[in-house]
Each structure stands twice: as C-alpha cells, then as structure tokens.
Scaffold this motif. Structure first.
Motif, short mmCIF file in Angstrom:
data_model
loop_
_atom_site.label_atom_id
_atom_site.label_comp_id
_atom_site.label_asym_id
_atom_site.label_seq_id
_atom_site.Cartn_x
_atom_site.Cartn_y
_atom_site.Cartn_z
N CYS A 244 0.84 -1.20 0.00
CA CYS A 244 0.00 0.00 0.00
C CYS A 244 0.88 1.24 0.00
CB CYS A 244 -0.88 0.06 1.25
SG CYS A 244 -2.02 -1.30 1.34
N GLU A 245 0.33 2.32 -0.53
CA GLU A 245 1.08 3.57 -0.55
C GLU A 245 0.53 4.48 0.53
OE1 GLU A 245 0.88 5.60 -4.25
OE2 GLU A 245 2.14 7.24 -3.49
N VAL A 246 1.43 5.18 1.23
CA VAL A 246 0.98 6.12 2.25
C VAL A 246 0.64 7.44 1.57
CG1 VAL A 246 1.60 7.32 4.37
CG2 VAL A 246 2.49 5.02 3.92
N LEU A 247 -0.57 7.93 1.81
CA LEU A 247 -0.97 9.20 1.20
C LEU A 247 -0.79 10.35 2.17
CD1 LEU A 247 -4.21 8.04 -0.62
CD2 LEU A 247 -1.94 8.38 -1.57
N ALA A 248 -1.12 10.08 3.45
CA ALA A 248 -1.01 11.15 4.44
C ALA A 248 -0.73 10.54 5.80
CB ALA A 248 -2.30 11.95 4.48
N VAL A 249 -0.07 11.31 6.66
CA VAL A 249 0.28 10.82 7.98
C VAL A 249 -0.26 11.77 9.03
CG1 VAL A 249 2.19 10.14 9.47
CG2 VAL A 249 2.41 9.93 6.99
N THR A 250 -0.95 11.25 10.05
CA THR A 250 -1.31 12.07 11.20
C THR A 250 -0.67 11.43 12.43
OG1 THR A 250 -3.30 10.80 11.65
CG2 THR A 250 -3.51 12.68 10.15
N ALA A 251 -1.01 11.92 13.61
CA ALA A 251 -0.34 11.45 14.83
C ALA A 251 -0.51 9.95 15.03
CB ALA A 251 -0.88 12.21 16.03
N ASP A 252 -1.70 9.43 14.77
CA ASP A 252 -1.89 8.00 15.02
C ASP A 252 -2.62 7.32 13.86
OD1 ASP A 252 -4.23 9.23 15.31
OD2 ASP A 252 -4.75 8.32 17.24
N MET A 253 -2.64 7.95 12.73
CA MET A 253 -3.37 7.39 11.59
C MET A 253 -2.53 7.51 10.32
SD MET A 253 -6.46 6.14 11.79
CE MET A 253 -7.69 5.97 13.07
N LEU A 254 -2.70 6.53 9.45
CA LEU A 254 -2.10 6.62 8.13
C LEU A 254 -3.22 6.55 7.12
CD1 LEU A 254 0.84 4.08 8.43
CD2 LEU A 254 0.98 6.57 8.58
N ARG A 255 -3.12 7.35 6.05
CA ARG A 255 -4.07 7.20 4.97
C ARG A 255 -3.38 6.36 3.91
NH1 ARG A 255 -8.96 8.10 4.21
NH2 ARG A 255 -9.79 8.14 2.09
N LEU A 256 -3.97 5.24 3.59
CA LEU A 256 -3.32 4.30 2.69
C LEU A 256 -4.11 4.17 1.41
CD1 LEU A 256 -2.51 1.35 5.13
CD2 LEU A 256 -1.00 3.20 4.42
N ARG A 257 -3.40 3.89 0.31
CA ARG A 257 -4.08 3.56 -0.93
C ARG A 257 -3.71 2.14 -1.32
NH1 ARG A 257 -3.73 7.71 -5.37
NH2 ARG A 257 -1.61 6.95 -5.63
N PHE A 258 -4.74 1.33 -1.52
CA PHE A 258 -4.54 -0.05 -1.94
C PHE A 258 -4.24 -0.10 -3.43
CE2 PHE A 258 -6.05 -3.05 1.46
CZ PHE A 258 -6.08 -2.11 2.47
N PRO A 259 -3.68 -1.18 -3.92
CA PRO A 259 -3.35 -1.29 -5.34
C PRO A 259 -4.59 -1.10 -6.23
CG PRO A 259 -2.30 -3.04 -4.12
CD PRO A 259 -3.18 -2.33 -3.16
N CYS A 260 -5.77 -1.46 -5.72
CA CYS A 260 -6.94 -1.34 -6.56
C CYS A 260 -7.53 0.06 -6.52
CB CYS A 260 -7.99 -2.36 -6.16
SG CYS A 260 -8.57 -2.13 -4.47
N GLY A 261 -6.90 0.94 -5.72
CA GLY A 261 -7.37 2.31 -5.67
C GLY A 261 -8.12 2.63 -4.40
#
Ligand SMILES: Nc1ncnc2c1ncn2[C@@H]1O[C@H](COP(=O)(O)OP(=O)(O)OP(=O)(O)O)[C@@H](O)[C@H]1O
Ligand SMILES: [Mg+2]
Lengths: 379, 367
Positions: A244-261
């Motif tokens: 997965c690709e990291v899109l954004a980072v917060t203090a305790d959360m990651l926003r991830l993008r899966f291969p399928c979008g």
C-alpha cells in the motif's frame, strides 16, 4: 533443572559465519522451540548448546556456570537426534543405560532408572529388543528414553518427529508435551513444522539466516509479529501481504491507498512514516471474510477453491499479481474462477514499513475478541 | 516399483525367455574363463592326483589309486630305547650323550617302514620319541603355512584397521596418505620381495642399521632371512605391509557406513575414544571384519611368491609353504600327479577353514 543463557554466540565454518551473535535467555523449566526456514542455523545453534559444535565466539551458561569450553558429556544436556542415533547392536535397555554405564553408575542403579524411564514411555515389553526390531515411533521413544534416564538439566531435540508419518507425529507431539509436563525440565526443541512449534512451546525463537528475528510466546508471535518475516512464518496458511502507498500521515493514523485504488485510514505508529512511503499490509487468511461485510472491501479473481469440509481454502488473485488466501470456516459458496468481493476488518491488519518492521498497533487477544463481537458480522 | 507390477501382469513365458537368454549371453565370457582356468583344471587335478603322471615322461600314465595321498598324509610314530651293552649299561657316545640305534638302518631293515623319513624327534626320560612321515617336507610346509596364516591375518587386518582409522577423517591432503598406504598393493609382489630382501640383508640391510643405531649396538645384527627363527616372521611382516592397503580400503568403506550421529550420541553419553571404538566402530564394522578376515585368511594360505623370491623355502625348510611345496614337486620335480594331490588336499583344508570361520562369525552375530 536449569537456566540457559546465550551471550553473543557466534559460529563460523572457516570464513563463513552462519550464526551472528545470538543472545538468548531461557528460564528453568521452559519449553523453547527454535523455528526457521531450512539452513537458518537451528541445528547449529542446538549443537553448540549440546557441545557437539565448537563455539567460535560468545558464551553459553547453564545454571549460571559457563560451559563454553566444557565437553558435551559434562554439560548435563541430553539430545534426541533426528535419526534417533540408537546404537544398533545394543538392546533397548543397553541403549538407554549406556550413558549411565559410561558414567560408572552401578548396575543396580542403571536397571532401576532404565525401568523407571521405560515405565514413563511404555517401553517395558521392548527392553530386550534391538532397535532394528522397532517401529519408527518406538525408536523415537527409545531415543527419548535414553535422554530421560540421564536426568539432564536440559533436553535438546533436533527435529525429532520429522521421520514419522503424520498420524504418529501428532501422537508423539502430545507425548512430548505430556513428558514436559511431568518432568518440568528445560527443553529446547528444533523444528520447522510450525504446528509443533505453536502447540509445544512456552517460548518460540524464530531464526533467520543466523539471526534471532523474534522471541516470544506462540500467541505473542501470532498476534504481534515483530516483522514481516515472522508474520509470514508463523501461522498457516501464510499471511497475505498487500503493498500500500501512504498518502497522508497524522499522529496515530495513516491514509493508505490499496493497489486497486481503495483509500482508507489505518491506525499505526506513525513516528517514522512519511507520505509516499510504501507499506506492507498483512492480513491472515483466517481473518479475511468471503463477502463484503467487513470494513475494507476489495475485489479478487478466485483461482482455486479447496473444500476440506470443516473449512474451505480459497486462493485468489488481487489486483493482478497479489495472491490472496482465504480460510473460510465451514462450507463456502465460492466457486473457482469467480470474480468476487471479499473484505476484512482493520483491527486484524498488520502493518510493516519498508524495512519489514512492524508499525501496527499492539494487539491483545482479549481486546481482539471484544472488537470482534462489536462489529456487524456477515449474515 | 512400477515396472515390476507391469511385468507381473504379462504372461511369464513371454517375459522370461529373452531375459534368460540375455543372462546367458552376458555371463558367457566370464563363465568361459571360469571353466577354462578354474573348474576344468580343478577336476583335472583331482583326476591326476590318482595317477602317476609326470610332466614330461615317455612312460605310460597309469592309475595308482590313493598312493599319492598316502605319501602325502601318512604319518607314523615310534619310540626308541637307548643302545645298551651286554651288561645292560647305557652306551654313551663321544659327547657323553645317550646313544640310540641309527634310524636309517632301522627303517631300511623293515620293508613296511622303508618309505618313512624322519620328521621330528625328541628325547624324554630314557626314551626317544620319533615322528615319521612319508613326506616330512609337506608336513613341515603345512605347519609353516598355518603359522604364517596365524601370524599374518591378525597383523595385516589390525594394520589395515589402524590405517583406515587414521585416514578416516576430513583433513586436507588425506588422499595423499590414502595413496601412499595403498601403493604397495599396486606394486608387483616380486619387486617388493626383492626390495625387502635388501632391506632384510644381514650386513647391508636398512633394518639392521636402524636397529643397531637405535639400540646403540645392543640389538642385532639379525639375520632376518637366514635364521630359521626369524625367516617366517620376516616374511609375515613384509606380506602384511604389502597387502594391508586393500583391507584398509575395505575398512574405510565400512567406517564411512557408520552414522556420525552415533559418535555424537556417544559424545553426549560421555564415551571416550576407546569406548567409542569398542561400542560403535567395532560393532559397526562387524560384517566388514568377517569379510576381511575370511578373505585375508584364504589369501594368506596361498603364500608363494615371497618365499620363492626371498628364501626358496629355506633356511632348513622354515619358510616352505604348501603352495611352494606343490609347485616344487609338481613342476620343478615334474611330479605333477603328486602336486595335484597336494592342491586337492589344500583346497579341502581351505574350504573347511573358510566354512568354519563363517559359521563362527554367524553364530556370534546371532546372540
Ligand atoms: N560443517 C559445516 N560446514 C560448513 N557449513 C555448515 C556446516 N554445517 C552447517 N553449515 C551451514 O550452516 C548453516 C546452518 O545449518 P543448520 O544445519 O544449522 O541449518 P538448519 O536450520 O538446521 O536447517 P534444516 O532445517 O535444514 O535442518 C547452513 O547454511 C549450512 O550450510
Ligand atoms: Mg537441522
């Protein structure tokens, strides 16, 4: 009864270093299992503890006594070999008593102790036979009996069950567990069968190419693998990994993008993560749901379905080239060559950074159980 | 396993016939050689041993029944009283020794005893005990051969085992030692015998030089091949040295068949090197030992070349062997019928000993 302590133990064969400075603490009475892929150094490490292999560097203490330069027979250890290594021309009784005979124990005492061990292992009727006339399982019991008789501080087992058929393996595994329960000696057990590791161990040591990857209880390794190697090695079938690709980072959360979008938020230890990183998301086959009822839904191409009755294994491809395995309890209506939505819940996901280190939140068995109940399950 | 079940399904005759033909075809050359040079000559020898055939003789050959065997095996004994004068006093010879009647005169006078010759005699009390034989050389050769076997088998097998144990380890250049220890085997025994004759030489030989140097002149010089007491041991030592390489290789193969795990288990059991040898190596080599001892024994019985080259049976018949005697009689003295009789008897003796040894080892293994 003894503690065992390894400090910076190194093994070199000529110029080739195969064990790279291992530290390990084993407490009195613990059942420790070494697991790892073939060639990772399990046997070498065990043989160094036994005194059959010279220790290039570092120290081994048994019972707070340094045994690094002590010969095998004086270390108070006994070993069960993969090949059993029974003396072929001696009877079972002589095999079991040989160590005592070498230690100049009196005949009477030898007989008594052999009989006692034979009693524990139900070897009584076989005592006068030669190993040739025994079945594999019986030989294995004799090999174990031989170690019991000597009442060692530490028992060592090198893949003791690998020569037995599946059924006997399970039976012997139970017997070994029972034996440990009775004797309460420190035991070290090498295997690459992870069912053996999970069922027998108080503590599992996962090795990879001469390094310790993680030490912990079976459940600890299952719930909180320190890295993607341990995560992949412990548990069967193997954990699924999705890049997965990291899109954004917060203090305790990651926003991830899966291969399928698919984009989603995932709780994690975000200290060393930045946007643009590639992460591995791990999810065990038994935690993947066969329908879209979970929190994260992805679409897969089903490849093969194995119906085992009690459970069903589904092998599928996700986003082209990522293979996913599902373990579905009971029967399933999935057919081969289906296109299908599957899903899973966040709290079962593991996250590993680019170096493979776990950055997921710590999981706790009870919390997981509780979380499971709160979620709407597929109906 | 697959092909086997397939052949089972087919009718026996169709499958078996061509196979049997191949078996015969393939083994014919070997069988031919075996028959031409072993089986047929053996039966010829058996036949000839009942005749008076000579190697080159104008005379017609005729059957003589068991005469050759009688001559070979007939042994008799005799007790002599000392010679006394009219007064019943013992007659002493010039050295003050008791005198006995001349044996030759005695034997000549009795036609039944005419064929006997003195084999050995000893005085005990006031009597002389005499062992007579029709062919004392054969009896002597037979005893010599047994002595040789008794000495050389333990020595050669022991040496071979010791060498095998020495070189059975992973060391760099170990193949070099293996080659060195094996090289006497591939050297012609005639060459080895000639070289050792020099080594054994009383005045010039290397052995005596070393012996004297190392004992500061106290020991020797020993007349290795010239002294009847030393001649057989000398041949024993040389033969063991020459032939041990073969047995060494066999032992080596046997040693490599013993699982290294057993030694490690013994290490953990606290067994020392001696215990490991006694409880693991030797039992593990049991079958190898049986084979080596039997084959070495049979080989040792055939002792000939060393004797022929180094001592010609001497001194005083102390190194003559059955084989040497057979060749001497059969070819050098051209009495081929008698030589055949010796071979036949010899064959039976070796067969008996081999069977006995096998029985012995077998029964030991069963317990
Ligand atoms: N005597 C030796 N000389 C050189 N290298 C060795 C020797 N023994 C073992 N090794 C190497 O050490 C490494 C560890 O071997 P080891 O036998 O301990 O593996 P293992 O974990 O027990 O594997 P397996 O599960 O196949 O038994 C391997 O890479 C092996 O090639
Ligand atoms: Mg191993």
């Amino acid at each position: 009864m003894a503690d065992l302590k390894l400090t910076q133990v190194i093994k070199r064969f000529g110029d080739l270093e195969t064990i790279h400075g291992i530290d390990l603490d084993i407490k009195d009475g613990e059942f420790v299992v070494f697991v790892g892929p073939s060639g990772c150094g399990k046997s070498t490490l065990l043989r160094m503890i036994a005194g059959l292999e010279e220790i290039t560097d570092g120290d081994i203490h048994i019972d707070n006594e340094c045994v690094t330069r002590v010969p095998a027979s004086k270390r108070g250890v006994a070993m069960v070999f993969q090949s059993y290594a029974l003396y072929p021309h001696m009877t079972v009784r002589e095999n079991m008593g040989f160590g005592l005979k070498m230690a100049k124990v009196s005949k009477h005492e030898i007989t008594r102790r052999v009989d006692e061990a034979a009693q524990i292992l139900q070897l009584g009727p076989l005592l006068d036979r030669k190993p040739k006339a025994l079945s594999g399982g019986q030989r294995q019991r004799v090999a174990i009996g031989r170690t019991i008789v000597r009442n060692p501080k530490v028992f060592l087992f090198d893949e003791p069950l690998s020569n037995l058929d599946a059924e006997l393996r399970v039976k012997m595994r139970v017997e070994i567990a029972k034996l440990h329960g009775e004797l309460r000696n420190t035991m070290i057990y090498v295997t690459h069968d992870q069912t053996e590791a999970m069922t027998l161990a108080d503590k599992i040591v996962v090795l990879r190419s001469g390094n310790v990857e993680q030490v912990g209880s079976p459940l600890e390794l299952y719930l909180n693998p320190a890295n993607d190697f341990v995560a992949g090695f412990i548990g069967s079938p193997q954990m699924n990994f999705i890049n997965c690709e990291v899109l954004a980072v917060t203090a305790d959360m990651l926003r991830l993008r899966f291969p399928c979008g698919l984009e989603t938020d995932m709780p994690a230890m975000t200290a060393n993560v930045k946007a643009g990183d590639n992460l591995k998301l791990g999810i065990r086959p038994e935690h993947v749901l066969e329908d879209a009822s979970g929190e994260l839904v992805i679409c897969v191409d089903v490849d093969v379905v194995e119906h085992l009755g009690g459970s069903t294994f589904v092998y599928a491809d996700y986003a082209g080239d990522i293979s996913m395995t599902l373990q579905v309890g009971g029967l399933s209506d999935i057919n081969g060559k289906d296109k299908r939505e599957i899903s899973f819940n966040r709290h079962y996901c593991h996250l590993f950074n680019e170096a493979g280190k776990s950055i997921g939140l710590r999981k706790d068995a009870l919390e997981l159980k509780a979380a499971e109940k709160m979620l709407p399950m597929a109906g | 396993m697959e092909p086997k079940s397939v052949t089972r399904l087919q009718p026996d005759i169709q499958e078996q016939k061509p196979r049997r033909r191949y078996v015969f075809l393939m083994s014919t050359p070997a069988l031919l050689g075996l028959f031409m040079f072993l089986v047929i000559p053996f039966f010829m020898a058996v036949g000839m041993s009942f005749t008076d055939q000579r190697l080159l003789s104008p005379n017609e050959t005729s059957w003589v029944g068991l005469r050759n065997y009688d001559r070979l095996l007939n042994v008799s004994g005799m007790v002599q009283e000392p010679v006394r004068d009219e007064a019943g006093q013992l007659v002493l010879d010039g050295d003050g020794q008791v005198e006995y009647p001349r044996l030759r005169t005695l034997l000549r006078s009795d036609p039944a005893m005419a064929d006997y010759k003195l084999f050995s005699s000893w005085d005990l009390g006031e009597k002389r005990y005499i062992v007579l034989a029709k062919d004392p050389h054969f009896i002597q050769s037979f005893i010599n051969t047994l002595l040789f076997v008794l000495l050389v088998v333990p020595l050669q097998c022991g040496l071979a085992l010791a060498l095998a144990l020495l070189i059975n380890r992973q060391l760099r250049g170990i193949f070099l030692y293996r080659t060195v220890f094996f090289s006497p085997v591939v050297t012609s025994i005639v060459v080895v015998s000639i070289v050792w004759s020099f080594l054994y030489h009383k005045d010039l030989g290397l052995f005596n030089h070393y012996l004297q140097a190392m004992s500061f002149g106290l020991i020797g010089p020993i007349d290795w091949l010239g002294d009847p007491a030393w001649s057989m041991p000398s041949i024993v030592i040389m033969s063991a040295w020459q032939a041990a390489g073969v047995q060494m290789l066999i032992f080596l193969a046997g040693l490599q068949g013993i699982s290294p795990d057993l030694y490690e288990a013994a290490d953990l059991d606290g067994a020392g090197p001696w215990s490991k040898f006694w409880h693991i190596t030797l039992p593990g080599l049991r079958n190898t030992v049986v084979f080596v001892v039997i084959s070495t024994t049979i080989q040792a019985f055939g002792l000939f070349t060393q004797v022929d080259v180094m001592t010609q049976g001497g001194p005083q018949g102390s190194t003559s062997t059955v084989m040497y005697h057979a060749v001497t009689k059969g070819f050098r003295e051209q009495d081929i019928a008698y030589g055949s009789a010796i071979s036949v008897i010899f064959f039976l003796v070796i067969l008996g000993i081999a069977l006995f040894q096998k029985r012995l080892f077998d029964s030991k293994g069963d317990k």
